[in-house]
Design an enzyme around this catalytic site. Structure first.
Site, PDB file in Angstrom:
ATOM      1  N   HIS A  97      -5.911  17.489  72.485  1.00 49.51           N
ATOM      2  CA  HIS A  97      -6.853  18.026  73.429  1.00 49.51           C
ATOM      3  C   HIS A  97      -6.350  19.908  72.971  1.00 49.51           C
ATOM      4  CE1 HIS A  97      -8.084  14.766  75.676  1.00 49.51           C
ATOM      5  NE2 HIS A  97      -6.938  14.222  76.172  1.00 49.51           N
ATOM      6  N   HIS A 145      -8.673   4.687  71.133  1.00 48.51           N
ATOM      7  CA  HIS A 145      -8.457   6.498  72.296  1.00 48.51           C
ATOM      8  C   HIS A 145      -8.809   8.051  72.013  1.00 48.51           C
ATOM      9  CE1 HIS A 145      -8.088   6.959  76.827  1.00 48.51           C
ATOM     10  NE2 HIS A 145      -7.508   8.430  76.554  1.00 48.51           N
ATOM     11  N   ASP A 198     -11.399  10.889  73.274  1.00 49.24           N
ATOM     12  CA  ASP A 198     -10.593  12.113  73.573  1.00 49.24           C
ATOM     13  C   ASP A 198     -11.712  12.541  72.985  1.00 49.24           C
ATOM     14  OD1 ASP A 198      -9.163  10.971  75.525  1.00 49.24           O
ATOM     15  OD2 ASP A 198      -7.011  11.520  74.609  1.00 49.24           O
TER      16      ASP A 198
HETATM   17 ZN   LIG Z   1      -7.828  10.405  77.293  1.00 45.75          ZN
END
Ligand SMILES: [Zn+2]
Length: 309
Positions: free
Chosen positions: A266, A239, A243
């Site tokens: 992020h 995951h 991202d």
């Molecule tokens: Zn995510």
């Protein structure tokens, strides 16, 4: 093999779902668009100044999700899984019109988005796809977080190391993905995740209001609380790779390089994109003339700037 031409969707497509952080139901219409228009998010619930270009320079927050905002303060959050689906499926130009502040979380992965895009099919456009060739290694370190990118010819590769000291179940996961490989299903299907003990803290800052076992993996001690467990052994790190691919799509082009990331997220990826594109000696932007030759056309400087506008 990379496609030479830019693509959009064959036709308009609609879907709805709940926002992970807002908890609100959002209706989404994805509308095909023209060459070189890029990926645009449009807030249909706001009358004017409602378009936001999907560009790393428009990221206003990277706290638990990627949020973009235009100069008028209009924003859309949790765009990263949809952006990853556009990356993986090969969508270059599209308008994502939505009547709320957040892209629906769906099942917490990119699975539904990829299915929607594949069912609709892609349309080849006249414009040539832009590629960013990384020319030298760029690194960024922030405390225990690290990310680097090195030249990798015709590829986008990601090696991600996830450290989760607070979870005996997650602990360390490492995976390497070459995005030129045909089968990316483990990355596409990898859901977002959290620790059960963190849920209250996340909710207390107004996030994850729509979070449930339907759209996130929840880990408590040595247990996965979701009934059917994990979809793949390395679902957590997969995951994080999903991202990262979605966040790299905010460069406005296909980045060719080999990424190594340790404990990132992020915010680190966004800071890193600023770092890469702040120095023109780090990269060059080109278009391919055909998929089976290496003939490259370097885009003039004024066009380079336009890409990151
Ligand atoms: Zn995510």
């Amino acid at each position: 093999m990379w496609d030479v031409n830019q693509k959009t969707l064959n036709s308009e497509v609609n879907f709805s779902g709940i926002g992970l952080h807002s908890g609100e139901t959002v209706d989404v219409t994805i509308v095909p668009s023209n060459s070189n228009s890029g990926i645009i998010f449009k807030r249909s619930d706001i009358d004017k100044n409602n378009e936001i270009s999907a560009n790393f320079k428009n990221v206003s927050s990277a706290k638990l999700c990627t949020k973009i905002q235009n100069e008028f303060g209009v924003s859309v959050s949790t765009i990263e899984h949809l952006m990853a689906a556009f990356y993986i499926c090969g969508v270059d130009n599209i308008v994502v019109s939505l009547n709320g502040p957040e892209v629906p979380i769906m099942d917490g992965s990119a699975k539904d988005f990829v299915k929607i895009i594949k069912n609709c099919g892609l349309k080849k456009l006249e414009g040539k796809r832009k590629f960013v060739k990384i020319k030298k290694t760029v690194k960024l370190k922030e405390g225990d977080k690290f990310i680097s990118i090195s030249p990798a010819d015709d590829n986008f590769k990601v090696k991600f190391t996830l450290h989760y000291e607070n979870s005996p179940l997650i602990q360390n996961q490492i995976n390497k993905i070459n995005f030129q490989e045909k089968n990316l299903s483990e990355v596409i299907n990898a859901r977002t995740f959290c620790l059960h003990e963190d849920i209250e803290a996340i909710k207390s800052i107004g996030l994850a209001k729509g979070g449930s076992l339907e759209n996130a993996i929840v880990v408590q001690g040595n247990k996965i609380l979701n009934q059917n467990g994990l979809r793949s052994k390395k679902e957590f790190v997969n995951h994080k790779i999903l991202d990262l691919a979605g966040d790299f799509m905010l460069s406005g082009a296909r980045v060719l390089g080999s990424v190594e990331c340790i404990h990132g997220g992020h915010a680190l990826t966004n800071q890193f994109l600023h770092e890469i594109f702040s120095d023109k000696s780090n990269f060059e932007i080109f278009e391919k003339r055909s998929s089976n030759t290496n003939v490259r056309k370097i885009v003039p400087i004024n066009k380079r700037l336009a890409i990151n506008a």
